[in-house]
Design an enzyme around this catalytic site. Structure first.
Site, short mmCIF file in Angstrom:
data_model
loop_
_atom_site.label_atom_id
_atom_site.label_comp_id
_atom_site.label_asym_id
_atom_site.label_seq_id
_atom_site.Cartn_x
_atom_site.Cartn_y
_atom_site.Cartn_z
N HIS A 2 -1.34 1.59 -4.32
CA HIS A 2 -1.72 2.99 -4.16
C HIS A 2 -0.85 3.94 -4.97
O HIS A 2 -0.80 5.13 -4.69
CB HIS A 2 -1.71 3.38 -2.67
CG HIS A 2 -2.82 2.73 -1.88
ND1 HIS A 2 -2.85 2.70 -0.51
CD2 HIS A 2 -3.93 2.08 -2.30
CE1 HIS A 2 -3.95 2.05 -0.10
NE2 HIS A 2 -4.61 1.67 -1.16
N GLN B 52 0.85 -1.19 0.00
CA GLN B 52 0.00 0.00 0.00
C GLN B 52 0.89 1.25 0.00
O GLN B 52 0.39 2.36 -0.09
CB GLN B 52 -0.88 0.02 1.26
CG GLN B 52 -1.85 -1.14 1.35
CD GLN B 52 -2.39 -1.31 2.76
OE1 GLN B 52 -3.38 -0.70 3.12
NE2 GLN B 52 -1.73 -2.10 3.57
N ASN B 53 2.18 1.06 0.15
CA ASN B 53 3.08 2.21 0.28
C ASN B 53 3.40 2.83 -1.08
O ASN B 53 3.50 2.13 -2.08
CB ASN B 53 4.38 1.79 0.97
CG ASN B 53 4.12 1.28 2.38
OD1 ASN B 53 3.04 1.52 2.92
ND2 ASN B 53 5.08 0.61 2.97
N CYS C 209 1.56 21.98 -20.08
CA CYS C 209 0.32 22.44 -20.72
C CYS C 209 -0.36 23.52 -19.87
O CYS C 209 -1.38 24.09 -20.28
CB CYS C 209 -0.63 21.28 -20.96
SG CYS C 209 -1.60 20.77 -19.53
N ASN D 99 3.70 -6.96 13.41
CA ASN D 99 3.21 -5.62 13.75
C ASN D 99 3.33 -5.49 15.27
O ASN D 99 2.84 -6.36 15.99
CB ASN D 99 1.74 -5.47 13.31
CG ASN D 99 1.25 -4.04 13.34
OD1 ASN D 99 1.59 -3.28 14.24
ND2 ASN D 99 0.45 -3.66 12.35
P1 OAD Z 1 -1.28 2.94 8.95
O1 OAD Z 1 -0.60 4.19 9.37
O2 OAD Z 1 -2.76 2.91 8.98
O3 OAD Z 1 -0.81 1.74 9.88
C1 OAD Z 1 0.54 1.51 10.15
C2 OAD Z 1 0.67 0.20 10.90
O4 OAD Z 1 2.05 -0.06 11.07
C3 OAD Z 1 0.04 0.19 12.30
O5 OAD Z 1 -0.74 -0.98 12.47
C4 OAD Z 1 1.25 0.17 13.24
O6 OAD Z 1 1.01 -0.56 14.45
C5 OAD Z 1 2.27 -0.54 12.39
N1 OAD Z 1 3.68 -0.22 12.71
C6 OAD Z 1 4.20 0.91 13.23
N2 OAD Z 1 5.54 0.81 13.34
C7 OAD Z 1 5.86 -0.42 12.87
C8 OAD Z 1 7.10 -1.12 12.70
N3 OAD Z 1 8.27 -0.57 13.04
N4 OAD Z 1 7.06 -2.37 12.18
C9 OAD Z 1 5.88 -2.94 11.81
N5 OAD Z 1 4.69 -2.32 11.94
C10 OAD Z 1 4.68 -1.08 12.46
O7 OAD Z 1 -0.70 2.55 7.53
P2 OAD Z 1 -1.35 1.66 6.39
O8 OAD Z 1 -2.01 0.45 6.94
O9 OAD Z 1 -0.31 1.45 5.35
O10 OAD Z 1 -3.54 5.32 1.78
O11 OAD Z 1 -2.45 2.63 5.81
C11 OAD Z 1 -3.18 2.25 4.71
C12 OAD Z 1 -3.41 3.41 3.80
O12 OAD Z 1 -3.99 4.50 4.54
C13 OAD Z 1 -2.18 4.02 3.21
O13 OAD Z 1 -1.75 3.34 2.05
C14 OAD Z 1 -2.62 5.40 2.87
C15 OAD Z 1 -3.28 5.72 4.18
O14 OAD Z 1 -4.07 6.78 4.23
C16 OAD Z 1 -3.82 6.38 1.02
O15 OAD Z 1 -3.26 7.45 1.15
C17 OAD Z 1 -4.89 6.13 0.00
#
Ligand code: OAD
Length: 241
Positions: free
Chosen positions: A116, A98-99, A146, A206
């Site tokens: 994404h 998702q990154n 443009c 996680n």
């Molecule tokens: P989130 O910020 O929602 O979640 C991050 C997760 O990483 C949390 O569950 C934390 O507990 C965990 N975490 C933190 N530090 C960590 C570490 N060192 N090792 C492992 N895990 C760790 O991020 P996403 O789930 O990626 O989308 O969010 C999903 C989407 O929401 C993103 O792609 C973005 C965002 O808004 C868009 O912008 C469309």
């Protein structure tokens, strides 16, 4: 919750060939890139849901671009961490992320599905021309040749994910022997829903419980950089045996 030792044992038992690694912002946290939710997730009091939308961009493109330029600068200066590098040691793993930070590819991963989009790509809102833009823009918001506004090459809330990426991710996850779920809160759809397609061994890494923890076979409460290298060692060890 499970221990790393239990996860390694489970991997040794099944000797997985087809491995998919599903990641979120947490996999890049130890590279210094803030996650969206949890501590440090806000930027100037805004949540991602307030900025990563077509409405927010239409209302205030400068504000949205200031946020993206801040994230783009952090990403430019960041290095892949031990988790990105470990995942890249799996020669035929598919990374579904998702990154938008490109750190899996910079860490050496060969097959990365970016659900994404990418923060180093930009697209014209009028002529649709897309290009790479790694360096900072001289002035914000940036414009296309443009004359129209450029937007980041990412997927915003309310927009469709690239259909090919979503379809291929679903197919790979469905067919995987092992699914690693690393560093995602699991609350953003449709990406998070992909995990439910997997029916075999799944292991979450996680430090906090997520919305996906109970859907995974095992959940290891550790950071990505702490646990991923040992998990990858176990997968590769199974292959040599
Ligand atoms: P989130 O910020 O929602 O979640 C991050 C997760 O990483 C949390 O569950 C934390 O507990 C965990 N975490 C933190 N530090 C960590 C570490 N060192 N090792 C492992 N895990 C760790 O991020 P996403 O789930 O990626 O989308 O969010 C999903 C989407 O929401 C993103 O792609 C973005 C965002 O808004 C868009 O912008 C469309």
């Amino acid at each position: 919750m499970s221990t790393l030792a239990e996860a390694i044992e489970a991997i040794r038992r099944i000797r997985p060939r087809r491995v998919v690694v599903f990641t979120g912002a947490g996999v890049s946290a130890e590279s210094g890139i803030p996650t969206f939710r949890g501590a440090g997730g806000l930027w100037r009091d805004f949540r991602a849901e307030d900025l990563a939308t077509p409405d927010a961009f239409a209302r205030d493109p400068l504000l949205v671009w200031q946020w993206y330029e801040w994230r783009r600068t952090l990403i430019r200066d960041a290095q892949p961490n031990a988790a990105h590098r470990a995942v890249a040691r799996l020669p035929d793993a598919v990374v579904v992320t998702q990154n938008v930070d490109g750190l899996h590819a910079r860490g050496g991963a060969r097959d990365v599905i970016e659900l994404h989009g990418s923060i180093v790509r930009v697209r014209c809102v009028r002529c649709g021309r897309e290009r790479e833009a790694f360096e900072a823009f001289e002035s914000l918001p940036p414009h296309c040749e443009c004359g129209a506004l450029l937007r980041p090459g990412v997927v915003w809330f309310g927009e469709m994910l690239p259909p090919y990426a979503l379809e291929r991710a679903a197919e790979e996850i469905r067919n995987a022997d092992l699914l690693l779920v690393i560093g995602t809160s699991g609350v953003v759809q449709p990406a998070a829903g992909l995990v439910a397609l997997h029916r075999r061994l799944s292991i979450e890494i996680n430090p906090e419980a997520s919305a996906l923890s109970s859907a995974c076979t095992l959940a290891i409460p550790a950071t990505a950089a702490e646990a991923t290298p040992a998990i990858v060692d176990a997968i590769l060890e199974g292959r040599d045996a």
